[in-house]
Enzyme design. Structure first.
Site, PDB file in Angstrom:
ATOM      1  N   GLU A   1      -2.625   9.515   7.598  1.00 46.28           N
ATOM      2  CA  GLU A   1      -1.187   9.288   7.740  1.00 46.28           C
ATOM      3  C   GLU A   1      -0.573  10.137   8.859  1.00 46.28           C
ATOM      4  O   GLU A   1       0.499   9.811   9.373  1.00 46.28           O
ATOM      5  CB  GLU A   1      -0.476   9.579   6.416  1.00 46.28           C
ATOM      6  CG  GLU A   1      -0.767   8.561   5.322  1.00 46.28           C
ATOM      7  CD  GLU A   1      -0.119   7.216   5.581  1.00 46.28           C
ATOM      8  OE1 GLU A   1       0.912   7.153   6.279  1.00 46.28           O
ATOM      9  OE2 GLU A   1      -0.652   6.196   5.079  1.00 46.28           O
TER      10      GLU A   1
ATOM     11  N   CYS B   1     -10.403   4.090  -1.407  1.00 45.07           N
ATOM     12  CA  CYS B   1      -9.024   4.205  -0.949  1.00 45.07           C
ATOM     13  C   CYS B   1      -8.967   3.454   0.369  1.00 45.07           C
ATOM     14  O   CYS B   1      -9.847   3.643   1.225  1.00 45.07           O
ATOM     15  CB  CYS B   1      -8.623   5.664  -0.758  1.00 45.07           C
ATOM     16  SG  CYS B   1      -6.993   5.895   0.000  1.00 45.07           S
TER      17      CYS B   1
ATOM     18  N   CYS C   1      -3.734  -0.872  -2.403  1.00 47.74           N
ATOM     19  CA  CYS C   1      -3.825   0.552  -2.716  1.00 47.74           C
ATOM     20  C   CYS C   1      -4.664   0.711  -3.974  1.00 47.74           C
ATOM     21  O   CYS C   1      -4.351   0.143  -5.019  1.00 47.74           O
ATOM     22  CB  CYS C   1      -2.429   1.132  -2.938  1.00 47.74           C
ATOM     23  SG  CYS C   1      -2.406   2.851  -3.484  1.00 47.74           S
TER      24      CYS C   1
ATOM     25  N   ASP D   1       0.857  -1.195   0.000  1.00 46.29           N
ATOM     26  CA  ASP D   1       0.000   0.000   0.000  1.00 46.29           C
ATOM     27  C   ASP D   1       0.883   1.232   0.000  1.00 46.29           C
ATOM     28  O   ASP D   1       2.088   1.154   0.273  1.00 46.29           O
ATOM     29  CB  ASP D   1      -0.907   0.008   1.235  1.00 46.29           C
ATOM     30  CG  ASP D   1      -1.899   1.173   1.229  1.00 46.29           C
ATOM     31  OD1 ASP D   1      -2.696   1.251   0.282  1.00 46.29           O
ATOM     32  OD2 ASP D   1      -1.859   2.011   2.142  1.00 46.29           O
ATOM     33  N   SER D   2       0.277   2.376  -0.272  1.00 43.49           N
ATOM     34  CA  SER D   2       1.012   3.634  -0.246  1.00 43.49           C
ATOM     35  C   SER D   2       1.329   4.083   1.172  1.00 43.49           C
ATOM     36  O   SER D   2       2.131   4.995   1.370  1.00 43.49           O
ATOM     37  CB  SER D   2       0.208   4.732  -0.950  1.00 43.49           C
ATOM     38  OG  SER D   2      -1.020   4.962  -0.270  1.00 43.49           O
TER      39      SER D   2
ATOM     40  N   HIS E   1      -7.256   3.870   2.856  1.00 40.09           N
ATOM     41  CA  HIS E   1      -7.129   4.744   4.015  1.00 40.09           C
ATOM     42  C   HIS E   1      -8.505   5.176   4.549  1.00 40.09           C
ATOM     43  O   HIS E   1      -8.653   5.447   5.744  1.00 40.09           O
ATOM     44  CB  HIS E   1      -6.347   6.014   3.663  1.00 40.09           C
ATOM     45  CG  HIS E   1      -4.871   5.813   3.514  1.00 40.09           C
ATOM     46  ND1 HIS E   1      -4.308   5.196   2.423  1.00 40.09           N
ATOM     47  CD2 HIS E   1      -3.829   6.173   4.323  1.00 40.09           C
ATOM     48  CE1 HIS E   1      -2.993   5.179   2.552  1.00 40.09           C
ATOM     49  NE2 HIS E   1      -2.679   5.751   3.695  1.00 40.09           N
TER      50      HIS E   1
END
Length: 271
Positions: free
Chosen positions: A155, A187, A76, A12-13, A189
């Protein structure tokens, strides 16, 4: 974990893919997982396709040279939209993205055929969700919205903070008058902001996270290929790597996902 141990790789990012890790752990409890979160280059959504592709392939290089993979999950959405086929050409194990599983779940959940998709700028621009959804059902009304402020909130470790709600609500305002009954969190996240998104959208909107469907697809493929570990005596050892701060990575995992883990910093030489 020795080099011969077969593992599931998940990339993942940043920390968002840990939502997929948690679901894979639940559905495939005896499998060993190796996770890489590229927090040094996060968010991917504002990157060029060339950058996203290079970052993704560099992570794949690390995973394939360091571990023996039985499957690879691209957790991701942006990387899935940009580099899924490139990765499939590079490795000789099943590669699962998160877009098609999420689209299938949304079509099944929607009763009025009006589906919203929120994601990074790059994911929305790619049109990957729109293509996946219309392949499944041609007459859908689809509304797509980029929410570039969401990944930095996660993040930075602020996903649970009360003062984040007005930011989320403002970002989602364009969706309020479209009568959607289903919203894809496009996403990985975004599920970490779920309480704020649910509050903003109201009870009439079903939120779709692709994690459950992605883990289900992974399990199905591994059963077909007879690579699924079914021995309850197995005690899987998971490994976590990040290109950014291991301390922040651990903190977010603990606060948002109740995962206690140790993360190791890795510098990807090519990037």
């Amino acid at each position: 974990m020795n080099r011969e141990t077969k593992v599931i790789g998940i990339l993942d990012s940043g920390v968002g893919g840990l939502t997929v890790v948690r679901e894979v752990m639940r559905q495939l409890p005896y499998e060993r997982i190796v996770y890489f979160g590229d927090t040094a280059h996060c968010p991917y959504g504002s990157r060029t396709p060339e950058e996203v592709r290079q970052f993704t392939l560099d992570i794949v290089d690390f995973l394939t040279t360091s571990f023996s993979l039985k499957a690879l999950v691209m957790a991701c959405n942006t990387a899935t939209a940009v580099a899924l086929e490139d990765v499939r050409q590079k490795v000789d194990v099943p590669v699962i993205g998160v877009i098609h599983p999420g689209a299938r779940s949304a079509v099944q959940a929607s009763t009025n055929g009006r589906i919203g998709v929120i994601g990074t700028e790059r994911t929305v621009q790619s049109g990957a969700y729109r293509r996946a959804l219309t392949r499944l059902k041609a007459d859908l009304h689809i509304v797509s919205l980029a929410c570039p402020s969401f990944v930095p909130l996660v993040e930075s470790g602020r996903a649970e903070a009360d003062d984040v709600f007005p930011i989320v609500q403002q970002a989602l305002t364009p969706l309020f008058n479209d009568d959607i009954d289903t919203l894809i969190l496009g996403c990985t996240h975004y599920p970490l902001l779920r309480k704020h998104i649910a509050r903003a959208m109201g009870d009439g909107v079903t939120l779709i996270s692709s994690a459950t469907e992605t883990a289900r697809e992974l399990k199905s493929i591994m059963l077909q290929q007879n690579t699924l570990t079914l021995d309850p005596s197995e005690r899987p050892e998971h490994r976590y790597f990040t290109s950014g701060s291991p301390r922040l990575f651990r903190q977010i995992a603990a606060s948002c996902l109740q995962l206690t883990l140790d993360a190791k910093h890795v510098h990807l030489e090519k990037v």
